[in-house]
Design a protein around this motif. Sequence first.
Motif, PDB file in Angstrom:
ATOM      1  N   GLN A  28       7.876  -9.658   1.256  1.00 21.98           N
ATOM      2  CA  GLN A  28       8.196  -8.284   0.934  1.00 21.98           C
ATOM      3  C   GLN A  28       8.421  -7.464   2.200  1.00 21.98           C
ATOM      4  O   GLN A  28       9.321  -6.611   2.249  1.00 21.98           O
ATOM      5  CB  GLN A  28       7.057  -7.657   0.112  1.00 21.98           C
ATOM      6  CG  GLN A  28       6.964  -8.153  -1.296  1.00 21.98           C
ATOM      7  CD  GLN A  28       8.197  -7.773  -2.117  1.00 21.98           C
ATOM      8  OE1 GLN A  28       8.825  -6.726  -1.912  1.00 21.98           O
ATOM      9  NE2 GLN A  28       8.568  -8.648  -3.048  1.00 21.98           N
ATOM     10  N   ARG A  29       7.655  -7.706   3.215  1.00 22.59           N
ATOM     11  CA  ARG A  29       7.787  -6.958   4.456  1.00 22.59           C
ATOM     12  C   ARG A  29       9.149  -7.217   5.093  1.00 22.59           C
ATOM     13  O   ARG A  29       9.830  -6.299   5.579  1.00 22.59           O
ATOM     14  CB  ARG A  29       6.651  -7.329   5.411  1.00 22.59           C
ATOM     15  CG  ARG A  29       6.739  -6.659   6.767  1.00 22.59           C
ATOM     16  CD  ARG A  29       5.739  -7.271   7.718  1.00 22.59           C
ATOM     17  NE  ARG A  29       6.051  -6.888   9.085  1.00 22.59           N
ATOM     18  CZ  ARG A  29       6.996  -7.440   9.839  1.00 22.59           C
ATOM     19  NH1 ARG A  29       7.723  -8.429   9.353  1.00 22.59           N
ATOM     20  NH2 ARG A  29       7.235  -7.017  11.066  1.00 22.59           N
TER      21      ARG A  29
ATOM     22  N   PRO B 152       5.978   4.123   3.628  1.00 21.35           N
ATOM     23  CA  PRO B 152       5.341   4.161   2.298  1.00 21.35           C
ATOM     24  C   PRO B 152       5.978   3.202   1.305  1.00 21.35           C
ATOM     25  O   PRO B 152       5.280   2.589   0.490  1.00 21.35           O
ATOM     26  CB  PRO B 152       5.529   5.621   1.874  1.00 21.35           C
ATOM     27  CG  PRO B 152       5.652   6.374   3.154  1.00 21.35           C
ATOM     28  CD  PRO B 152       6.403   5.443   4.063  1.00 21.35           C
ATOM     29  N   ALA B 153       7.281   3.066   1.376  1.00 23.07           N
ATOM     30  CA  ALA B 153       7.956   2.150   0.455  1.00 23.07           C
ATOM     31  C   ALA B 153       7.561   0.712   0.728  1.00 23.07           C
ATOM     32  O   ALA B 153       7.316  -0.080  -0.200  1.00 23.07           O
ATOM     33  CB  ALA B 153       9.469   2.323   0.562  1.00 23.07           C
TER      34      ALA B 153
ATOM     35  N   VAL C 123       4.329  -4.259  -0.525  1.00 22.92           N
ATOM     36  CA  VAL C 123       3.297  -5.221  -0.113  1.00 22.92           C
ATOM     37  C   VAL C 123       2.159  -5.224  -1.128  1.00 22.92           C
ATOM     38  O   VAL C 123       1.637  -6.288  -1.501  1.00 22.92           O
ATOM     39  CB  VAL C 123       2.781  -4.897   1.293  1.00 22.92           C
ATOM     40  CG1 VAL C 123       1.572  -5.767   1.631  1.00 22.92           C
ATOM     41  CG2 VAL C 123       3.882  -5.106   2.324  1.00 22.92           C
ATOM     42  N   ALA C 124       1.735  -4.073  -1.593  1.00 24.40           N
ATOM     43  CA  ALA C 124       0.680  -4.002  -2.600  1.00 24.40           C
ATOM     44  C   ALA C 124       1.095  -4.713  -3.876  1.00 24.40           C
ATOM     45  O   ALA C 124       0.296  -5.441  -4.510  1.00 24.40           O
ATOM     46  CB  ALA C 124       0.348  -2.533  -2.897  1.00 24.40           C
TER      47      ALA C 124
END
Length: 414
Positions: free
Chosen positions: A209-210, A219-220, A225-226
């Motif tokens: 994701q990163r 923030p996005a 990542v969460a």
Amino acid sequence: MLLFCTVQCFAAAFARVLRSKAAVVMASMLCCSPVLPATGGHAVVVGHVSTQTFSSSRRKAVHVHPAAVAVKDDLSSSPAVTVVEEAERTTTVAPAKKKKAARWRPPRLVVPAVADADEALLGEAMAAAAKAEKEKEEEAEVEGEGFWVASRRGVRHAMEDGYGVITHKIAGHSQLAFYGVYDGHGGRAAVDFVADRLGNNVVAAAEKQRRSHDASPSPAVADHVAAAIRAAYLATDSEFLSQQGARGGACAATALVIDGDLYVANLGDCRAVMSRHGAATALTSDHTAARDDERTRIESSGGYVSCGSNGVWRVQDCLAVTRAFGDGGLKRWVVAEPEVSRTRLAAGCEFLVIASDGLWNKVSNQEAVDAVAAASGSKHSVDSCRRLVDMARRRGSRDDITVMVVDLKRFLSC
């Protein structure tokens, strides 16, 4: 006159007869008796009993007076001899038994007696040694690069806690690291599976994701990542439940450090607490049936929550936690979706304490932070983890206890 002469002749004849019989008997005695050397011109016979066997059904035994007898030329002066007739007895003499050869036997082992007091002391020493060996096997201490772990088994038949750490470089990022503490229930199957798979799943998903959102605002990226961490938890749960005969479950609290951000996720009652300027900050919230929002979620899904006489709330009268890996029979209500929080690491972020509920049931968040700070001083060590384990045990914790301390200062340069 004629009558007198007749009687005298008869008496003389009778005397001759008697002398003849006595001579015959004495001759027989002399033939059967040993003769000793003569003394004073006379032979001496030692008294004994001589037995003669005749062809008739009876036998005659001649007994001689045991005293020494002097035999003279005049047989008329011989000692009195008595002839006694006895009923014949048949005597059977058993043949002599052969002696058996003695078997060789080893010498007896003589064990010296031990006094009762010495024996008691020996028993106590052996018991103490066995206890120390058992405790050694049930305890684990690990000192790694920027983290420390202490673990001790409770009263259960098997240790059901576990932990996992990933600190090596991933895709060229030396500051990416993963830490996790796990608490199993219903056996070790779930906790072993989660300890082996969850860290790799979380790191792979977060890194993916990163990389795909490098150009996006911070923030996005954090949100993505969460979401990746949640997906990794659910994927790990599905992998475990897909195994044939999967039983039991496991709670978890994990921390992922990436690009200066700290992502903490949890299921169940494992907990993560951060020390910031010496103050304890809980980064997780326990998933128990005592939480109103969790109880509402379960009841809205068709389940129920009850409180027993000991004050513990349970799902379907069974499980005290409302979220966990595994627990297939309760999966409709006991979900594996974690709660995830993000914290930007900055000055004042000192260390992180991740532990199973064996610690948190007896030690508060602030007590844990204070104990680590007092034990570590300016440098952390495994002593801080050991101090927390000992504190919980002294206060009566009978559960498995696993404590991990992570140094956060090393990530502040990112």
